[in-house]
Enzyme design. Structure first.
Site, PDB file in Angstrom:
ATOM      1  N   CYS A  98       0.831  -1.201   0.000  1.00 37.72           N
ATOM      2  CA  CYS A  98       0.000   0.000   0.000  1.00 37.72           C
ATOM      3  C   CYS A  98       0.868   1.254   0.000  1.00 37.72           C
ATOM      4  CB  CYS A  98      -0.956  -0.046   1.197  1.00 37.72           C
ATOM      5  SG  CYS A  98      -2.317   1.131   1.129  1.00 37.72           S
ATOM      6  N   TYR A  99       0.792   2.054   1.026  1.00 34.79           N
ATOM      7  CA  TYR A  99       1.604   3.266   1.119  1.00 34.79           C
ATOM      8  C   TYR A  99       3.037   2.948   1.549  1.00 34.79           C
ATOM      9  CZ  TYR A  99       3.397   5.304   5.449  1.00 34.79           C
ATOM     10  OH  TYR A  99       4.186   5.618   6.513  1.00 34.79           O
TER      11      TYR A  99
END
Length: 175
Positions: A98-99
């Site tokens: 994800c991030y």
């Protein structure tokens, strides 16, 4: 031993799916809070008690370091950033979803490697960004986002325990 790091705002599906599937594969994984408190609150208000605290864990036996994404601020933990850089310099495995791959990009860990991340964070990966759902490149595994949590975990299992073990867990989980 493998370590998964938790900060307030972590993406629960990414962290808990990964821990669950790794443990089903009999892969030891310890959750580590970087907040200074054992209880960590996820992005969707799910409280999780970490197995240990960053300052109390001895990482000398670390095989893989795992970073879930979410609205956390992993890059603000100097001890974690130092550990990630040292782990990478030793050629040991790091996984981020994800991030979280953007943290690796900011630290220069993705240089010369390919990676993916959640949309909107591509600039932090620089030339390493190749898109894709789950990307394995040298000692790094990255995945795009929450919907790929199981795929991310199965890639880790395959890397740590082999495809036979990954296939057994895959079948048992009815995935």
């Amino acid at each position: 031993m493998n370590y998964l790091f938790l900060d307030n705002g972590f993406e629960e599906i990414e962290a808990l799916t990964t821990v669950d599937l790794l443990r089903r594969a009999n892969i030891q994984v310890t959750t580590v809070s970087i907040t200074g408190k054992a209880m960590v609150l996820g992005a969707h208000n799910i409280a999780v008690e970490a197995d240990g605290l960053m300052d109390d864990v001895d990482f000398s036996d670390a095989e893989m370091l795992i970073l879930p994404g979410g609205a956390s601020h992993l890059e603000n933990c100097n001890a974690l950033c130092d550990l990630l850089k040292q782990h990478n310099e030793q050629g040991k495995m790091i996984a981020a979803i994800c991030y979280a791959p953007s943290v690796l990009g900011r630290l220069g860990i993705l240089e010369g490697k390919q990676a993916t991340c959640y949309p909107g964070f591509e600039s932090y990966l620089g030339e390493s960004y190749v898109g894709g759902l789950v990307v394995e490149s040298k000692n790094i595994i990255t995945a795009k986002g929450p919907g790929l949590s199981a795929d991310f975990a199965f890639c880790i299992i395959e890397k740590l325990a082999g495809s036979d073990v990954a296939d057994k867990v895959y079948d048992a989980a009815q995935y």
